[in-house]
Design a protein around this motif. Structure first.
Motif, mmCIF file in Angstrom:
data_model
loop_
_atom_site.group_PDB
_atom_site.id
_atom_site.type_symbol
_atom_site.label_atom_id
_atom_site.label_comp_id
_atom_site.label_asym_id
_atom_site.label_seq_id
_atom_site.Cartn_x
_atom_site.Cartn_y
_atom_site.Cartn_z
ATOM 1 N N GLY A 169 4.068 10.384 -6.862
ATOM 2 C CA GLY A 169 5.226 10.746 -7.678
ATOM 3 C C GLY A 169 6.537 10.840 -6.929
ATOM 4 O O GLY A 169 7.539 11.278 -7.501
ATOM 5 N N VAL A 170 6.604 10.441 -5.650
ATOM 6 C CA VAL A 170 7.863 10.503 -4.914
ATOM 7 C C VAL A 170 8.759 9.338 -5.342
ATOM 8 O O VAL A 170 8.288 8.330 -5.869
ATOM 9 N N THR A 171 10.063 9.475 -5.107
ATOM 10 C CA THR A 171 11.034 8.462 -5.509
ATOM 11 C C THR A 171 11.941 8.103 -4.339
ATOM 12 O O THR A 171 11.915 8.763 -3.286
ATOM 13 N N GLN A 172 12.764 7.097 -4.551
ATOM 14 C CA GLN A 172 13.720 6.632 -3.549
ATOM 15 C C GLN A 172 13.027 6.307 -2.225
ATOM 16 O O GLN A 172 13.492 6.668 -1.147
ATOM 17 N N LEU A 173 11.886 5.636 -2.316
ATOM 18 C CA LEU A 173 11.129 5.306 -1.113
ATOM 19 C C LEU A 173 11.854 4.246 -0.297
ATOM 20 O O LEU A 173 12.253 3.205 -0.823
ATOM 21 N N SER A 174 12.038 4.510 0.983
ATOM 22 C CA SER A 174 12.619 3.549 1.916
ATOM 23 C C SER A 174 11.653 3.362 3.080
ATOM 24 O O SER A 174 11.176 4.348 3.660
ATOM 25 N N ILE A 175 11.343 2.105 3.399
ATOM 26 C CA ILE A 175 10.389 1.797 4.470
ATOM 27 C C ILE A 175 11.076 0.879 5.481
ATOM 28 O O ILE A 175 11.578 -0.183 5.114
ATOM 29 N N LYS A 176 11.094 1.296 6.735
ATOM 30 C CA LYS A 176 11.731 0.503 7.789
ATOM 31 C C LYS A 176 10.726 0.231 8.904
ATOM 32 O O LYS A 176 10.514 1.077 9.774
ATOM 33 N N PRO A 177 10.071 -0.944 8.879
ATOM 34 C CA PRO A 177 9.155 -1.290 9.984
ATOM 35 C C PRO A 177 9.943 -1.668 11.231
ATOM 36 O O PRO A 177 11.025 -2.264 11.154
ATOM 37 N N GLY A 215 14.092 2.585 -5.897
ATOM 38 C CA GLY A 215 14.313 3.837 -6.602
ATOM 39 C C GLY A 215 13.051 4.293 -7.290
ATOM 40 O O GLY A 215 12.862 5.450 -7.582
ATOM 41 N N GLY A 216 12.134 3.373 -7.592
ATOM 42 C CA GLY A 216 10.881 3.718 -8.220
ATOM 43 C C GLY A 216 9.803 2.853 -7.622
ATOM 44 O O GLY A 216 9.314 3.124 -6.559
ATOM 45 N N ALA A 217 9.510 1.727 -8.279
ATOM 46 C CA ALA A 217 8.557 0.774 -7.733
ATOM 47 C C ALA A 217 9.301 -0.183 -6.838
ATOM 48 O O ALA A 217 10.186 -0.907 -7.287
ATOM 49 N N ALA A 218 8.986 -0.237 -5.575
ATOM 50 C CA ALA A 218 9.707 -1.080 -4.630
ATOM 51 C C ALA A 218 9.194 -2.492 -4.711
ATOM 52 O O ALA A 218 8.081 -2.770 -5.157
ATOM 53 N N THR A 219 10.017 -3.418 -4.271
ATOM 54 C CA THR A 219 9.609 -4.818 -4.178
ATOM 55 C C THR A 219 9.129 -5.086 -2.782
ATOM 56 O O THR A 219 9.536 -4.426 -1.822
ATOM 57 N N GLN A 228 0.821 -1.205 0.000
ATOM 58 C CA GLN A 228 0.000 0.000 0.000
ATOM 59 C C GLN A 228 0.863 1.267 0.000
ATOM 60 O O GLN A 228 0.563 2.239 -0.707
ATOM 61 N N LEU A 229 1.950 1.252 0.778
ATOM 62 C CA LEU A 229 2.836 2.410 0.823
ATOM 63 C C LEU A 229 3.535 2.621 -0.518
ATOM 64 O O LEU A 229 3.724 3.764 -0.969
ATOM 65 N N GLN A 230 3.926 1.536 -1.155
ATOM 66 C CA GLN A 230 4.546 1.653 -2.475
ATOM 67 C C GLN A 230 3.563 2.201 -3.503
ATOM 68 O O GLN A 230 3.929 3.005 -4.374
ATOM 69 N N GLU A 231 2.298 1.792 -3.379
ATOM 70 C CA GLU A 231 1.277 2.288 -4.308
ATOM 71 C C GLU A 231 1.062 3.794 -4.158
ATOM 72 O O GLU A 231 0.961 4.522 -5.153
ATOM 73 N N ILE A 232 0.994 4.279 -2.908
ATOM 74 C CA ILE A 232 0.763 5.719 -2.742
ATOM 75 C C ILE A 232 2.017 6.516 -3.104
ATOM 76 O O ILE A 232 1.904 7.686 -3.494
ATOM 77 N N SER A 233 3.198 5.903 -2.981
ATOM 78 C CA SER A 233 4.406 6.613 -3.414
ATOM 79 C C SER A 233 4.399 6.796 -4.929
ATOM 80 O O SER A 233 4.762 7.870 -5.433
ATOM 81 N N ARG A 234 3.968 5.769 -5.668
ATOM 82 C CA ARG A 234 3.879 5.890 -7.124
ATOM 83 C C ARG A 234 2.802 6.900 -7.507
ATOM 84 O O ARG A 234 2.996 7.712 -8.410
ATOM 85 N N ALA A 235 1.652 6.853 -6.791
ATOM 86 C CA ALA A 235 0.557 7.756 -7.124
ATOM 87 C C ALA A 235 0.923 9.220 -6.866
ATOM 88 O O ALA A 235 0.483 10.110 -7.594
#
Length: 211
Positions: free
Chosen positions: A101-109, A204-208, A92-99
């Motif tokens: 337009g932000v880049t270089q998304l890093s998520i640390k739970p 960097g764009g769409a995260a795995t 879900q977080l990756q989807e809203i990052s693409r929507a």
């Protein structure tokens, strides 16, 4: 009037007075007391009837609202799941990052923690960082708060992507970090999972997806 007639008249008056007194003492007085008691009972029954009618009306309203309450409970179950469900959250977080337009998304739970002040749930800290314009950051923030799952943002910091401090709402790129929390209904010890947090996710764009 001779004495005999006067005595008869006095006797008749006394008899009438005695009859009136007896009527009040033995008939009218008890009747009035009984009437007052019945009035109090009637008032009490009326008040009880009003309470029962109010309860019935309330129950009817609850019955009418039952479908809406059921929907709200289902929505609450989605917003406060009974397991961490971090992989779903990452998607879900990756989807809203693409929507947005932000880049270089890093998520640390982080690991589940007890809530500050106590409560029958656990909280999971999430650190997100990305690059984007001020408008993109605002868009990401709005989408984050509107996720199906409840997300509480505790801190937002940002600076120009070049590394200097201070940034306005201009068109330059920003390095943004958001500290947030998500929640799980069972408290610590009842979530059924280990305490180790999932691996961070960086893209960097769409995260795995991450564990």
């Amino acid at each position: 009037m001779n004495p005999r007639d006067r005595n008869i008249l006095i006797g008749a008056i006394v008899a009438v007075v005695l009859v009136v007194v007896a009527y009040y003492v033995f008939l009218l007085g008890p009747a009035r007391s009984r009437y007052a008691r019945l009035q109090r009972q009637h008032s009490s029954k009326q008040a009880e009837l009003a309470r029962l009618e109010s309860s019935v009306a309330h129950l009817n309203r609850v019955k009418q609202q039952s479908p809406r309450i059921q929907r709200q409970l289902l929505q609450l179950d989605k917003r406060l799941p009974n397991s961490p469900q971090i992989p779903t959250l990452l998607v879900q977080l990756q989807e809203i990052s693409r929507a947005s337009g932000v880049t270089q998304l890093s998520i640390k739970p982080g690991s589940p923690e007890p809530p500050v002040g106590g409560g029958d749930f656990s909280r999971i800290p999430i650190t997100m960082s990305f690059e984007g314009s001020y408008d993109q950051m605002q868009d990401f923030y709005t989408r984050l708060l509107n996720l199906a799952r409840l997300v509480s943002v505790t801190q937002v910091t940002y600076q120009p992507a070049g590394g200097t401090t201070g940034a306005g709402s201009g068109g330059g790129m920003l390095q943004v970090q958001i500290e947030a929390e998500v929640y799980v209904q069972p408290p610590i010890g009842q979530t059924g999972g280990g305490s180790a947090p999932p691996a961070p996710v960086t893209s960097g764009g769409a995260a795995t997806g991450g564990g």
